[in-house]
Design a protein around this motif. Structure first.
Motif, PDB file in Angstrom:
ATOM      1  N   PRO B  39     -67.343 -81.536  49.236  1.00  0.00           N
ATOM      2  CA  PRO B  39     -67.865 -82.753  48.595  1.00  0.00           C
ATOM      3  C   PRO B  39     -69.358 -82.674  48.304  1.00  0.00           C
ATOM      4  N   MET B  40     -70.123 -82.080  49.217  1.00  0.00           N
ATOM      5  CA  MET B  40     -71.568 -81.970  48.983  1.00  0.00           C
ATOM      6  C   MET B  40     -71.853 -81.085  47.781  1.00  0.00           C
ATOM      7  N   LEU B  41     -71.034 -80.034  47.605  1.00  0.00           N
ATOM      8  CA  LEU B  41     -71.201 -79.161  46.439  1.00  0.00           C
ATOM      9  C   LEU B  41     -70.775 -79.891  45.173  1.00  0.00           C
ATOM     10  N   SER B  42     -69.661 -80.629  45.250  1.00  0.00           N
ATOM     11  CA  SER B  42     -69.161 -81.327  44.064  1.00  0.00           C
ATOM     12  C   SER B  42     -70.115 -82.422  43.616  1.00  0.00           C
ATOM     13  N   LEU B  43     -70.722 -83.095  44.578  1.00  0.00           N
ATOM     14  CA  LEU B  43     -71.682 -84.152  44.250  1.00  0.00           C
ATOM     15  C   LEU B  43     -73.053 -83.580  43.900  1.00  0.00           C
ATOM     16  N   ARG B  44     -73.158 -82.256  43.969  1.00  0.00           N
ATOM     17  CA  ARG B  44     -74.414 -81.536  43.700  1.00  0.00           C
ATOM     18  C   ARG B  44     -75.547 -81.970  44.639  1.00  0.00           C
ATOM     19  N   LEU B  45     -75.134 -82.385  45.838  1.00  0.00           N
ATOM     20  CA  LEU B  45     -76.145 -82.624  46.869  1.00  0.00           C
ATOM     21  C   LEU B  45     -76.633 -81.306  47.428  1.00  0.00           C
ATOM     22  N   ALA B  46     -75.830 -80.263  47.222  1.00  0.00           N
ATOM     23  CA  ALA B  46     -76.205 -78.936  47.689  1.00  0.00           C
ATOM     24  C   ALA B  46     -75.646 -77.912  46.718  1.00  0.00           C
ATOM     25  N   SER B  47     -76.305 -76.771  46.623  1.00  0.00           N
ATOM     26  CA  SER B  47     -75.727 -75.666  45.864  1.00  0.00           C
ATOM     27  C   SER B  47     -76.203 -74.357  46.482  1.00  0.00           C
ATOM     28  N   PHE B  48     -75.334 -73.381  46.438  1.00  0.00           N
ATOM     29  CA  PHE B  48     -75.635 -72.072  47.032  1.00  0.00           C
ATOM     30  C   PHE B  48     -75.181 -70.980  46.076  1.00  0.00           C
ATOM     31  N   GLU B  49     -75.925 -69.869  46.071  1.00  0.00           N
ATOM     32  CA  GLU B  49     -75.521 -68.749  45.214  1.00  0.00           C
ATOM     33  C   GLU B  49     -74.310 -68.022  45.783  1.00  0.00           C
ATOM     34  N   HIS B  50     -74.152 -68.106  47.086  1.00  0.00           N
ATOM     35  CA  HIS B  50     -73.073 -67.366  47.738  1.00  0.00           C
ATOM     36  C   HIS B  50     -72.368 -68.248  48.767  1.00  0.00           C
TER      37      HIS B  50
END
Lengths: 168, 284
Positions: B39-50
């Protein structure tokens, strides 16, 4: 943009192979690549339960899984929970009998969740059912019919004052 | 509502996982059950290259008794632990806390280790680990080390794990006979994060409380131990008094869900209820 990866899935008994980005959610692969649009996408962050599917026998949120994570798994969607003879499964039939759907958007999630739950818990209590239903949201607020459908499918009595929605 | 692009890694050995983390530093994130991360990735609260997925790593999914502890591997699903007879018999507090997490569909994917490593201060399992003085095993490129739960939770979503370490297991102490446990929390809806919560363990000998632990969640930047309330309970205070002591030592902040004052008031009540339930179980 990261490289696309091959993901093999067995969905409702049929083998599929798709080429997708790692970031593609299982819910989107089911809908966009396999055209199984019965799996609905509501909140897309795990709150509403509309996208619930079974992965290797366990009900899960398809929007909280990347398809690449379940490479090689068996997936059952709402299209796959109906008996092959064209009848409805007990919870589906109970949803029809108890008027458990209004707009119908949330229905696939409820059907997959409760089909899985009742398979695993054949003798739930009334309270068990309410807790089990808590992972799916109905924005029509048609919970009375849904709870009654769960009670009916589980063989529990439906209280007389809960036969319709008049006591909302 | 879609995550940004990332490179996906699915190592099969712990050494591979930690080598990937060492190579990519803070550009990499560990993926376990994913029920908080996705959910944090989907909401773009977080993003990581790997993303380094632990689900295919060997040796992280066992539940076993080791030296007076119950060792729970990093990717043991919450649902598996919830229905484990070993967990129920050895660490009843963990069994009692698990059904409060999300919904059964979430627990089918979510992991015990992931919840503790995520360290959300309003979640149940970090408070259980802290209250029971659990030991967290961290695996890094140089091997493994043990971290006491009291040293593990640094701040909201921050732990003592280094960038190149994974939580590989959690070891929960097993309490002896005469003990009782309870979890109490206030949530708006079943499965929500708690506005305030308490986990309690007590051990009794006759009418005397010989051991007491109280963990609080949702009322600080990390899970908290109510040490003064534990001491009060050991000195003969009743549940209501201990609840008031616990509430008097916290300063929860206001947010959109509840005011700090409300959380403080609720804490006194739920600590009392949890102590009463734990004592009842211990004496039964």
């Amino acid at each position: 943009m990261s490289d696309e990866v091959v993901v093999k899935l067995n969905v409702n008994g049929r083998d599929h192979k798709v080429l997708v980005e790692p970031r593609k959610l299982l819910s989107d692969v089911l809908r966009e690549d396999l055209h199984l649009t019965g799996t609905h996408v509501g909140c897309e962050h795990g709150a509403c339960g509309a996208c619930t599917v079974m992965v290797d026998g366990a009900a899960v949120r398809a929007c909280l899984l990347f398809a690449v994570q379940v490479d090689g798994s068996k997936v059952v969607t709402v299209e796959g929970v109906t008996p092959t003879d064209g009848t409805l499964n007990p919870f589906q039939q109970a949803m029809q009998d108890c008027h458990g759907l209004q707009c119908g958007f949330c229905t696939p999630g409820f059907v997959v969740s409760m089909t899985s739950y009742l398979d695993d818990h054949p003798n739930p209590t009334d309270d068990d059912l309410k807790i089990a239903l808590s992972g799916n949201l109905c924005r029509c607020t048609g919970y009375r019919g849904i709870i009654n459908a769960a009670r009916t499918a589980a063989g529990l009595p439906v209280p007389a004052n809960a036969a319709d929605g008049s006591d909302h | 509502m879609k995550p940004s692009s990332f490179n996906y890694h699915a190592p099969t050995r712990v050494e591979e996982a930690t080598a990937l983390l060492a190579e990519h530093g803070d550009g990499a994130k560990v993926l376990a059950g994913g029920q908080s991360l996705v959910p944090m990735l989907s909401l773009r609260l977080a993003s990581f290259e790997h993303l380094v997925d632990l689900n295919k790593v060997d040796g992280l999914s066992a539940i076993e008794r080791v030296n007076g502890h119950l060792r729970v591997g990093a990717i043991v699903r919450q649902a598996v632990a919830e229905h484990s007879a070993d967990v129920a018999a050895s660490v009843p507090l963990l069994s009692k806390a698990l059904p409060h997490i999300g919904h059964f569909q979430i627990r089918n994917r979510g992991t015990v280790g992931g919840s503790i490593a995520h360290a959300d201060p309003a979640s149940e399992l970090p408070a259980v680990a802290l209250a029971l003085d659990a030991t967290i095993e961290a695996a890094g490129p140089g091997g493994t080390r043990k971290i006491a739960a009291a040293d593990f939770f640094v701040s909201t979503w921050q732990t003592a794990l280094a960038d190149d370490e994974i939580l590989s297991a959690v070891e929960f102490p097993v309490w002896g006979p005469g003990s009782g446990f309870a979890v109490e929390e206030l949530t708006r809806r079943h499965g929500d994060f708690a506005l305030a919560g308490a986990v309690v363990g007590v051990q009794v000998s006759g009418d005397t409380v010989t051991k007491a632990t109280i963990g609080l969640f949702g009322v600080g930047p990390t899970p908290l131990r109510a040490s003064a309330a534990e001491a009060a309970l050991l000195s003969g205070a009743d549940a209501a008094e201990a609840g008031k002591v616990a509430a008097s030592h916290i300063s929860p902040v206001d947010d959109i869900h509840a005011s700090g004052a409300y959380r403080t008031q609720v804490t006194a009540v739920i600590v009392r209820r949890a102590i009463e339930a734990a004592l009842k179980e211990a004496r039964s």
